[in-house]
Scaffold this active site. Sequence first.
Site, PDB file in Angstrom:
ATOM      1  NE  ARG A  47      -2.900   0.109   3.289  1.00  9.00           N
ATOM      2  CZ  ARG A  47      -2.340   0.443   4.500  1.00  9.00           C
ATOM      3  NH1 ARG A  47      -1.404   1.434   4.734  1.00  9.00           N
ATOM      4  NH2 ARG A  47      -2.128  -0.458   5.284  1.00  9.00           N
ATOM      5  CE1 TYR A  99     -18.384  13.543 -12.852  1.00 10.46           C
ATOM      6  CE2 TYR A  99     -16.689  13.530 -11.009  1.00 10.46           C
ATOM      7  CZ  TYR A  99     -17.661  13.063 -11.759  1.00 10.46           C
ATOM      8  OH  TYR A  99     -18.058  11.626 -11.619  1.00 10.46           O
ATOM      9  CG  ASP A 171     -10.732  18.012 -13.066  1.00 13.86           C
ATOM     10  OD1 ASP A 171      -9.849  17.467 -13.744  1.00 13.86           O
ATOM     11  OD2 ASP A 171     -11.550  17.392 -12.444  1.00 13.86           O
ATOM     12  CE  LYS A 196     -14.144   9.846 -16.605  1.00 16.16           C
ATOM     13  NZ  LYS A 196     -13.930  10.287 -15.442  1.00 16.16           N
TER      14      LYS A 196
HETATM   15  C1  PLP Z   1     -13.442  16.688 -14.687  1.00 20.11           C
HETATM   16  C2  PLP Z   1     -13.607  15.247 -13.973  1.00 20.11           C
HETATM   17  N1  PLP Z   1     -12.915  15.047 -12.988  1.00 20.11           N
HETATM   18  C3  PLP Z   1     -12.880  14.212 -12.044  1.00 20.11           C
HETATM   19  C4  PLP Z   1     -13.669  13.078 -12.219  1.00 20.11           C
HETATM   20  C5  PLP Z   1     -13.737  11.805 -11.250  1.00 20.11           C
HETATM   21  O1  PLP Z   1     -12.790  10.954 -11.827  1.00 20.11           O
HETATM   22  P1  PLP Z   1     -13.034   9.310 -11.310  1.00 20.11           P
HETATM   23  O2  PLP Z   1     -14.553   8.757 -11.942  1.00 20.11           O
HETATM   24  O3  PLP Z   1     -11.893   8.579 -11.990  1.00 20.11           O
HETATM   25  O4  PLP Z   1     -13.261   9.126 -10.062  1.00 20.11           O
HETATM   26  C6  PLP Z   1     -14.355  12.876 -13.476  1.00 20.11           C
HETATM   27  C7  PLP Z   1     -15.280  11.793 -13.629  1.00 20.11           C
HETATM   28  O5  PLP Z   1     -16.095  11.883 -14.732  1.00 20.11           O
HETATM   29  C8  PLP Z   1     -14.224  14.140 -14.355  1.00 20.11           C
HETATM   30  O6  PLP Z   1     -15.052  14.102 -15.431  1.00 20.11           O
END
Ligand code: PLP
Length: 376
Positions: A47, A99, A171, A196
């Site tokens: 971990r 998001y 982000d 993504k």
């Molecule tokens: C812009 C953005 N940030 C963060 C996240 C969260 O990521 P995860 O689904 O890998 O937890 C997403 C998920 O769709 C996202 O589109």
Amino acid sequence: MSGFNTRAIHVGSEPDASTGAVNPPVYLTSTYAQDGVGVPRFSDYGRVDNPTRAALEHCLADLENAQFGVAFASGLAGEDALLRTLSPGEHVILGNDAYGGTYRLLTRIFGDWGVSVTCVDLSNLDEVRSAIRPSTRMLWIETPSNPLLNVSSIRVLSEVAHLHEARVVVDNTFATPYLQRPLDLGADVVVHSTTKYIGGHSDVIGGFVATNDDELAATLKFHQYAIGAVPGPLDCYLLVRGVKTLGVRMERHCANARAIAEFLATHPAVERVYYPGLKSHPGHDVAKEQMSDFGGMVSFTLRGGTGDARKVCESTQIFTLAESLGGVESLIELPAVMTHASTTGSLLELPDSLVRLSVGIEDVEDLLDDLNAALN
Ligand SMILES: Cc1ncc(COP(=O)(O)O)c(C=O)c1O
């Protein structure tokens, strides 16, 4: 090594010292032999560290021009580890089109813990300035944003936040480091859902946080092993493999998305197209300044409202109706009831006729034909 693609392929993936294997081994191990009590050869526990994870962290940090990078089991796990640097009573400013999962985490988990959030239009500097309080510790920027593709200036917002000693988080999931490097523009931290574009094949969930701040990096590393939301070695390997082709994939995502945005902009059934590459987009000039291209995401609203939007989402043959984004295959969805359902009734609520496309890297003629048939 200086070129992006060269670094994406080689950093962290040097041939294995003992075998010459050109890919990093998947170290499926939960523990490591110790040469004496408390003298582990690599780490004391899986971990805490894993060599496949280290290869991923090394590569992604390098691509973000960051000294430090910490990988997590999901994008939200990375955001959680970062938000835990806040204390009860502190305040965060968030874009009013962030998001939905970030909004949910901040309001429903950290809100209960005493952290407050103000959602603002990040393109309106007066609104941002007037939201700042003495307790503001973080300005959270998503640019381009999900799903409205709003663009905000990382450089200008960083200058404003730093006057008030607030940390700037970007982000960078939609742009990826191939198109935009927020730390170079003045941000303090970059977060990613590596699920993504970095993974790129819709086969893994992951998160990543990068920074040049050594104290913050040490805290994130501590949160990584003390909380334990770590990615497994196989997941790390998939991400290492995915990121090697990030540059070529992004070029194709951008070219396909541009063609689709231009097609939608002239279609009579379409009310409005959201794509920063279109000159009509209010953030086009800022996007041009801070990104090398405009990304693979396109959203649009339909004149016929929610009924038509549902019909289009359920009619495409190549665009798959599904949540998520950033994979090689094209996806279509209705954010108000799918990815962003958690924003219903909040300030972040979205129009229910909004359709979001994650434009893949298929042949663009096929994608255009598919959308054309669904819209007619
Ligand atoms: C812009 C953005 N940030 C963060 C996240 C969260 O990521 P995860 O689904 O890998 O937890 C997403 C998920 O769709 C996202 O589109």
